[in-house]
Design a protein around this motif. Structure first.
Motif, mmCIF file in Angstrom:
data_model
loop_
_atom_site.group_PDB
_atom_site.id
_atom_site.type_symbol
_atom_site.label_atom_id
_atom_site.label_comp_id
_atom_site.label_asym_id
_atom_site.label_seq_id
_atom_site.Cartn_x
_atom_site.Cartn_y
_atom_site.Cartn_z
ATOM 1 N N GLY A 1 -19.587 7.974 -23.429
ATOM 2 C CA GLY A 1 -18.856 7.144 -22.483
ATOM 3 C C GLY A 1 -19.583 5.846 -22.177
ATOM 4 O O GLY A 1 -18.957 4.774 -22.109
ATOM 5 N N ASP A 2 -20.898 5.917 -21.973
ATOM 6 C CA ASP A 2 -21.698 4.709 -21.722
ATOM 7 C C ASP A 2 -21.590 3.741 -22.889
ATOM 8 O O ASP A 2 -21.366 2.542 -22.709
ATOM 9 C CB ASP A 2 -23.173 5.072 -21.530
ATOM 10 C CG ASP A 2 -23.438 5.951 -20.328
ATOM 11 O OD1 ASP A 2 -22.666 5.863 -19.347
ATOM 12 O OD2 ASP A 2 -24.410 6.724 -20.369
ATOM 13 N N LEU A 3 -21.789 4.263 -24.080
ATOM 14 C CA LEU A 3 -21.799 3.435 -25.282
ATOM 15 C C LEU A 3 -20.421 2.830 -25.545
ATOM 16 O O LEU A 3 -20.307 1.637 -25.888
ATOM 17 C CB LEU A 3 -22.252 4.288 -26.470
ATOM 18 C CG LEU A 3 -22.448 3.597 -27.808
ATOM 19 C CD1 LEU A 3 -23.396 2.406 -27.700
ATOM 20 C CD2 LEU A 3 -22.978 4.605 -28.839
ATOM 21 N N VAL B 1 -25.760 16.816 -28.329
ATOM 22 C CA VAL B 1 -24.434 17.418 -28.183
ATOM 23 C C VAL B 1 -23.885 17.158 -26.784
ATOM 24 O O VAL B 1 -22.720 16.775 -26.618
ATOM 25 C CB VAL B 1 -24.479 18.930 -28.477
ATOM 26 C CG1 VAL B 1 -23.179 19.609 -28.043
ATOM 27 C CG2 VAL B 1 -24.722 19.178 -29.965
ATOM 28 N N VAL B 2 -24.729 17.323 -25.784
ATOM 29 C CA VAL B 2 -24.268 17.113 -24.411
ATOM 30 C C VAL B 2 -23.903 15.651 -24.193
ATOM 31 O O VAL B 2 -22.843 15.334 -23.648
ATOM 32 C CB VAL B 2 -25.334 17.569 -23.397
ATOM 33 C CG1 VAL B 2 -24.869 17.244 -21.972
ATOM 34 C CG2 VAL B 2 -25.595 19.062 -23.527
ATOM 35 N N ARG B 3 -24.770 14.729 -24.625
ATOM 36 C CA ARG B 3 -24.475 13.303 -24.417
ATOM 37 C C ARG B 3 -23.280 12.849 -25.254
ATOM 38 O O ARG B 3 -22.440 12.072 -24.809
ATOM 39 C CB ARG B 3 -25.709 12.456 -24.749
ATOM 40 C CG ARG B 3 -26.821 12.581 -23.726
ATOM 41 C CD ARG B 3 -27.947 11.583 -23.961
ATOM 42 N NE ARG B 3 -28.669 11.825 -25.193
ATOM 43 C CZ ARG B 3 -28.605 11.043 -26.266
ATOM 44 N NH1 ARG B 3 -27.821 9.965 -26.273
ATOM 45 N NH2 ARG B 3 -29.303 11.328 -27.346
ATOM 46 N N GLY B 4 -23.204 13.359 -26.495
ATOM 47 C CA GLY B 4 -22.100 12.966 -27.364
ATOM 48 C C GLY B 4 -20.756 13.454 -26.877
ATOM 49 O O GLY B 4 -19.732 12.823 -27.126
ATOM 50 N N CYS B 5 -20.731 14.553 -26.148
ATOM 51 C CA CYS B 5 -19.475 15.131 -25.662
ATOM 52 C C CYS B 5 -19.187 14.778 -24.205
ATOM 53 O O CYS B 5 -18.294 15.361 -23.587
ATOM 54 C CB CYS B 5 -19.499 16.647 -25.837
ATOM 55 S SG CYS B 5 -19.536 17.166 -27.571
ATOM 56 N N THR B 6 -19.954 13.842 -23.654
ATOM 57 C CA THR B 6 -19.738 13.364 -22.287
ATOM 58 C C THR B 6 -19.133 11.970 -22.316
ATOM 59 O O THR B 6 -19.690 11.078 -22.948
ATOM 60 C CB THR B 6 -21.076 13.332 -21.503
ATOM 61 O OG1 THR B 6 -21.640 14.645 -21.466
ATOM 62 C CG2 THR B 6 -20.878 12.808 -20.100
ATOM 63 N N PRO B 7 -17.969 11.727 -21.728
ATOM 64 C CA PRO B 7 -17.247 12.634 -20.815
ATOM 65 C C PRO B 7 -16.254 13.564 -21.487
ATOM 66 O O PRO B 7 -15.751 14.485 -20.834
ATOM 67 C CB PRO B 7 -16.491 11.648 -19.915
ATOM 68 C CG PRO B 7 -16.209 10.493 -20.804
ATOM 69 C CD PRO B 7 -17.402 10.368 -21.711
ATOM 70 N N ALA B 8 -15.903 13.311 -22.742
ATOM 71 C CA ALA B 8 -14.865 14.142 -23.374
ATOM 72 C C ALA B 8 -15.338 14.618 -24.745
ATOM 73 O O ALA B 8 -15.977 13.859 -25.477
ATOM 74 C CB ALA B 8 -13.562 13.351 -23.514
ATOM 75 N N PRO B 9 -15.049 15.868 -25.102
ATOM 76 C CA PRO B 9 -14.277 16.862 -24.325
ATOM 77 C C PRO B 9 -15.086 17.581 -23.254
ATOM 78 O O PRO B 9 -14.554 18.399 -22.528
ATOM 79 C CB PRO B 9 -13.826 17.845 -25.412
ATOM 80 C CG PRO B 9 -14.918 17.806 -26.420
ATOM 81 C CD PRO B 9 -15.389 16.361 -26.448
#
Length: 308
Positions: free
Chosen positions: A162-164, A223-231
């Protein structure tokens, strides 16, 4: 030039705003039909549709862009070019042939890397240090058309997708306007993508966002950063889904087994296949996001309990 802009989600808004403020005329926008949202599941117009209506711009919402009524209206408008940002539907040849200068897509990767629906998420998952955005002429293949221009963006160590994506949406908007200017001036030429370096970025499914605690801590973090905010990254706790916000990497090898949870003062640590990670915010099923320490106190964690 007379433009018809195609886009749907919030990430397309910076590009739409930039085009409205440019020397070009945004004659209409094409967006996905209204969709159910909220607890009442009432139909809500897309962010692009809402902004266009505020600006007094005609809004087209075809269920499919091959519908005869839509194609006829597009031909009536007779746009010179159609810029696209995250529209969300495949364009048929009948639509591609309408604007004399084609449809130009703003894609959030340095093509030919990460062709597909989720380029930013895959860049974070892969640990890319640099990514960017590209403008290219749409063909019938998947993000394979010749490229007009690119802009680069460094991936920060703590970036979520989301940041990126937020930063790329702004720098990409400037790139898209510059591309429209260059096309009109006649000095910008689209160049074929190289055959080497092609990678695919399919949509991230919910199951793909499940954290594997046997993986190294660095992989868990990505994995956590890549999937934040979705899914939204998640794990299981006592048989129920627990959504995870970004974690922090701990120093030193883990003394905890993969998935094992330990609470110390106000921190919650979890073992992985290498180092421990410290949980940030978590969201138990049916509840709001909360600090991991508050969740741990409310759950009354027992020694040796595990996630996963």
């Amino acid at each position: 030039m007379k433009l018809v802009f195609a886009g749907t989600p919030e990430v397309a808004l910076p590009a739409l705003e930039a085009l409205i403020e440019s020397r070009h005329e945004v004659a209409a926008v094409v967006t996905r039909p209204d969709a159910p949202a909220g607890r009442g599941r009432r139909l809500v117009a897309s962010p692009v549709a809402q902004r266009a209506e505020e600006a007094g711009i005609e809004v087209l919402k075809p269920g499919r862009p091959r519908e005869p009524e839509f194609l006829a209206r597009l031909a009536e408008i007779a746009p010179d070019c159609c810029p696209v940002v995250a529209y969300g539907a495949l364009l048929p040849r009948a639509a591609l042939d309408v604007p004399r200068l084609g449809w130009v897509n703003l894609h959030f990767s340095l093509l030919p890397a990460w062709r597909g629906a989720a380029p930013v998420q895959h860049a974070v998952l892969a640990g890319d240090e640099v990514t960017g955005a590209s403008t290219f002429l749409i063909e019938e293949g998947l993000d394979s058309g010749p490229v007009y221009g690119t802009v680069t963006e460094q991936v920060r160590f703590d970036d979520t997708s989301g940041d990126l994506l937020e930063r790329l949406s702004r720098s990409g908007a400037r790139l898209l306007v510059a591309t429209m200017d260059g096309i009109e001036d006649g000095g910008l030429e689209a160049r074929p993508q190289p055959a080497d370096g092609v990678s695919l970025a399919p949509k991230i499914a919910v199951e793909d966002a499940r954290v594997d605690w046997n993986a190294p801590a660095l992989r868990v973090d990505r994995v956590v950063r890549g999937c934040t905010p979705a899914p939204g990254a998640w794990t299981l706790f006592r048989g129920e889904r627990l959504k995870l916000g970004p974690v922090r990497l701990a120093v030193g090898r883990s003394e905890l087994a993969p998935g094992e949870v330990a609470v110390a003062r106000n921190t919650v640590r979890v073992g992985t296949g290498s180092h421990e990670v410290e949980l940030g915010d978590v969201q138990p099923q049916g509840k709001k996001m909360m600090a991991a320490g508050d969740w741990a106190r409310g759950s009354r964690l027992e020694p040796g309990e595990r996630l996963g």
